[in-house]
Design a protein around this motif. Structure first.
Motif, PDB file in Angstrom:
ATOM      1  N   ALA A 123       5.821  -1.383  -0.667  1.00 41.30           N
ATOM      2  CA  ALA A 123       5.930  -0.665   0.601  1.00 41.30           C
ATOM      3  C   ALA A 123       6.802  -1.375   1.625  1.00 41.30           C
ATOM      4  N   ASP A 124       7.026  -2.668   1.461  1.00 43.06           N
ATOM      5  CA  ASP A 124       7.834  -3.398   2.441  1.00 43.06           C
ATOM      6  C   ASP A 124       9.322  -3.409   2.094  1.00 43.06           C
ATOM      7  N   VAL A 125       9.713  -2.647   1.068  1.00 40.17           N
ATOM      8  CA  VAL A 125      11.121  -2.555   0.664  1.00 40.17           C
ATOM      9  C   VAL A 125      11.699  -1.244   1.199  1.00 40.17           C
ATOM     10  N   PHE A 126      12.865  -1.314   1.836  1.00 40.14           N
ATOM     11  CA  PHE A 126      13.491  -0.096   2.351  1.00 40.14           C
ATOM     12  C   PHE A 126      13.986   0.759   1.191  1.00 40.14           C
ATOM     13  N   VAL A 127      13.616   2.045   1.235  1.00 34.66           N
ATOM     14  CA  VAL A 127      14.068   3.012   0.226  1.00 34.66           C
ATOM     15  C   VAL A 127      14.595   4.249   0.942  1.00 34.66           C
ATOM     16  N   ALA A 128      15.811   4.656   0.620  1.00 36.82           N
ATOM     17  CA  ALA A 128      16.352   5.936   1.076  1.00 36.82           C
ATOM     18  C   ALA A 128      16.307   6.865  -0.117  1.00 36.82           C
ATOM     19  N   SER A 129      15.796   8.090   0.074  1.00 35.04           N
ATOM     20  CA  SER A 129      15.599   8.930  -1.099  1.00 35.04           C
ATOM     21  C   SER A 129      15.570  10.406  -0.750  1.00 35.04           C
TER      22      SER A 129
END
Length: 289
Positions: A223-229
């Protein structure tokens, strides 16, 4: 002789500085996961650190379902960049815009006001179809969006719905169509600030980082990793495209399917969604071991 040497040097100079190589080990592991899938699935992965790829049916055309909203977003940002629209301008909702379903925007009363930025948020975060079709029109319709995709070198990524000349493609692929490679490439161009403008690309990336629908590929990433999706689904199609900004090894991947035998909507048991989670888990562990 001198001309021949000069030509050879010119070709070398124009060649890509770092040509992509295929990660055969990863490709083999992905192929193993896909064995026995009851449908047609394609995957494209780009390791952004080592510039290596893995591709399975990556150039096959698939229905986009709601992934078409990424090209629509680019079309709206083009209009904003050109000064034809303003990010925070006020729009007026009309009953004629309603696309029947369970959309938030569709619950608005005729004549209610809403900012363009919030309509964009609804399209990407909630995958609101009423918002998306409104924005498609404001972007200049599918015709203009398709021209933009063509200018980015994306030959198969197209809006079909409500787009003159695309009726046969709509019958076959629905609202839009793409390939796993092209949708991943569109995401990568946004990450590299190459779509519309650097500032527009940055805004697109922020919006794509606010996805409510996070129970499949995204669920396998800390959850602490940035994800664009952006994900998309219709009965026989389940898709997802992600940029995963892992500090150790960032990567982009797109998974698309069609002709799926399992057309159920149970998030936990649908075959394509289960496989999507397995692929995402494999990729996260592979790039962060």
């Amino acid at each position: 002789m001198k001309k021949a040497i000069f030509f050879s040097l010119l070709v070398f100079a124009l060649a890509p500085a770092t040509a992509q190589k295929t990660d055969k080990k990863l490709e083999s592991q992905l192929n193993e996961l896909l064995k026995g899938f009851n449908g047609n699935m394609g995957i494209y992965v780009h390791d952004l650190k080592k510039n290596r790829i893995a591709a399975i049916n990556a150039d096959t055309v698939y229905p986009t379902a709601s992934m078409v909203k990424v090209p629509i977003l680019a079309g709206i940002m083009r209009k904003i960049e050109d000064g034809e629209l303003q990010y925070h301008q006020t729009l007026t909702y009309k009953d004629s815009l309603l696309y029947a379903g369970v959309d938030i925007l569709g619950s608005f009363k005729n004549g209610e006001k809403i900012e363009l930025s919030k309509v964009m948020m609804l399209m990407l975060t909630m995958s609101d179809n009423t918002a998306s079709l409104w924005l498609q029109t404001l972007a200049g319709t599918g015709t203009r969006i398709n021209q933009l995709m063509d200018s980015l070198g994306l030959r198969e990524t197209r809006v079909n719905s409500r787009t003159p000349g695309r009726e046969a493609f709509r019958t076959q692929n629905g609202w839009g169509q793409t390939t796993p490679r092209e949708m991943a490439l569109l995401m990568e161009k946004i990450v590299n600030k190459e779509v519309v403008s650097p500032s527009a690309s940055e805004r697109m990336l922020r919006i794509l980082g606010r996805n409510y629908w996070d129970e499949n590929a995204i669920s396998q990433i800390p959850a602490d990793v940035f994800v664009a999706s952006k994900s998309g689904a219709v009965d026989a199609t389940r898709n997802e495209v992600l940029f995963v900004n892992s500090k150790k090894n960032p990567y982009i991947f797109c998974i698309c399917s069609k002709n799926n035998k399992d057309t159920s909507w149970n998030e936990e048991t649908n075959e394509a969604w289960v496989l999507t989670r397995k692929v995402s888990d494999l990729l996260w562990k592979y790039f962060n071991r």
